[in-house]
Design a protein around this motif. Structure first.
Motif, PDB file in Angstrom:
ATOM      1  N   ILE A 285     -58.531  43.831  15.755  1.00  0.00           N
ATOM      2  CA  ILE A 285     -59.513  44.829  16.663  1.00  0.00           C
ATOM      3  C   ILE A 285     -60.286  45.891  15.852  1.00  0.00           C
ATOM      4  CG2 ILE A 285     -59.600  46.193  18.957  1.00  0.00           C
ATOM      5  CD1 ILE A 285     -58.805  43.230  18.838  1.00  0.00           C
TER       6      ILE A 285
ATOM      7  N   GLU B  16     -56.527  50.458   5.929  1.00  0.00           N
ATOM      8  CA  GLU B  16     -56.460  50.693   7.293  1.00  0.00           C
ATOM      9  C   GLU B  16     -55.159  50.591   7.960  1.00  0.00           C
ATOM     10  OE1 GLU B  16     -59.255  48.326   9.573  1.00  0.00           O
ATOM     11  OE2 GLU B  16     -61.151  49.127   8.539  1.00  0.00           O
TER      12      GLU B  16
ATOM     13  N   THR C 118     -57.584  50.962  13.540  1.00  0.00           N
ATOM     14  CA  THR C 118     -57.112  51.846  12.566  1.00  0.00           C
ATOM     15  C   THR C 118     -57.750  53.097  13.065  1.00  0.00           C
ATOM     16  OG1 THR C 118     -56.745  52.281  10.454  1.00  0.00           O
ATOM     17  CG2 THR C 118     -59.093  51.687  10.801  1.00  0.00           C
TER      18      THR C 118
ATOM     19  N   LYS D  35     -62.220  40.827   5.508  1.00  0.00           N
ATOM     20  CA  LYS D  35     -60.650  41.031   5.884  1.00  0.00           C
ATOM     21  C   LYS D  35     -59.724  39.960   5.339  1.00  0.00           C
ATOM     22  CE  LYS D  35     -62.326  44.649   9.179  1.00  0.00           C
ATOM     23  NZ  LYS D  35     -61.345  45.813   8.937  1.00  0.00           N
TER      24      LYS D  35
HETATM   25 ZN    ZN Z   1     -58.817  47.200  11.104  1.00  0.00          ZN
END
Ligand code: ZN
Length: 276
Positions: free
Chosen positions: A75, A121, A241, A171
């Protein structure tokens, strides 16, 4: 109750930090495979209430508590100050991406840094228990197996390499999803809606916040996601984060080989990842 993946075997972690093998302690009634215990979470709780003993272990023996999840959700921009630091508007819908499962890393695993723009993060990570579709907010905590600490490592250039941006590959480089060190049973965390988070880089505090600042709460995220997709046992949700990431600093800071990231959530645990 804390449940870890110790050398590939689901294990209870006692208050004295000893490990009890779940399959052995249950006389084979419960499986040793960490991916198979999420559907049996109630029985794991019963076992934890009566199991005694345990053996010492080293943190290097811990693997991700859900080592092969079918789905990993991330998210974005779920803390107000982080949205502000990136210059993005406050979202009115959860900004959802995936971290592909091949990015899963151990809680004390090394992170290979082979790009110049890898960023940290710290995140509160949720692992789903029985799962399902259309889980209402009121039943969402019951659908959670446990909570742990994660790092949503991101290659900022790859994350924004296309227009519009598609975060998922940026990511998902190797080792970009460490989480653990174990799952804390969501039912036993009294302040599960207000957990202090802190991330240090080489002993310097870079992120410090509280999960009470989440824009979309864990029940809201589970209700939202399960209204669209099925949630499977062992699925992982990186809930976002807080502010303090490297790319938003002036000048920007990124991870380099030799750096040490320590990510801690009070009452949940701490993970350490060395950059190599
Ligand atoms: Zn994140």
């Amino acid at each position: 109750m804390r449940v870890a993946n110790l050398n590939g075997r689901a294990s209870l972690i006692t208050t004295d930090n000893l490990a009890i093998d779940i399959a052995q302690a249950s006389g084979g009634t419960l499986p040793h495979d960490p991916m198979q215990i999420f559907e049996r979470w109630t029985q794991v709780r019963s076992l934890a209430a009566t199991a005694r003993g345990g053996v010492p272990f080293a943190s290097a023996e811990l693997d991700a508590p859900s080592p092969a999840p079918r789905q990993i959700f991330g998210i974005g921009l779920n803390y107000r100050e982080h949205a502000v630091e990136t210059g993005a508007p406050i979202p009115d819908t959860p900004l959802t991406f995936t971290k592909f499962a091949s990015a899963v890393n151990k809680p004390f695993g090394d992170i290979i840094i082979d790009v110049p723009t890898a960023d940290w993060e710290i995140e509160l990570v949720v692992v789903i228990g029985a799962g399902g579709r259309n889980i209402p907010e009121s039943a969402a905590w019951a659908a959670v197996a446990g909570l742990c600490v994660g790092q949503d490592i991101s290659d900022r250039v790859l994350q924004r390499a296309t227009q519009p941006p598609q975060f998922s590959l940026g990511k998902s480089r190797a080792g970009y999803a460490p989480f653990g060190p174990w799952l804390v049973d969501a039912a036993s965390v009294t302040n599960r809606n207000a957990l202090p988070l802190m991330c240090t880089l080489n002993d310097e505090v870079v992120q410090q916040s509280n999960s009470s600042d989440l824009i979309f709460t864990i029940p809201q995220l589970i209700a939202y996601l399960s209204s669209i997709v099925a949630l499977y046992p062992g699925d992982v949700v990186f809930t976002g984060t807080p502010s303090g990431v490297g790319g938003a600093r002036t000048p920007p800071m990124f991870l380099a080989p030799g750096d040490v990231l320590v990510s801690t959530i009070d009452g949940v645990g701490s993970i350490t990842n060395r950059c190599v």
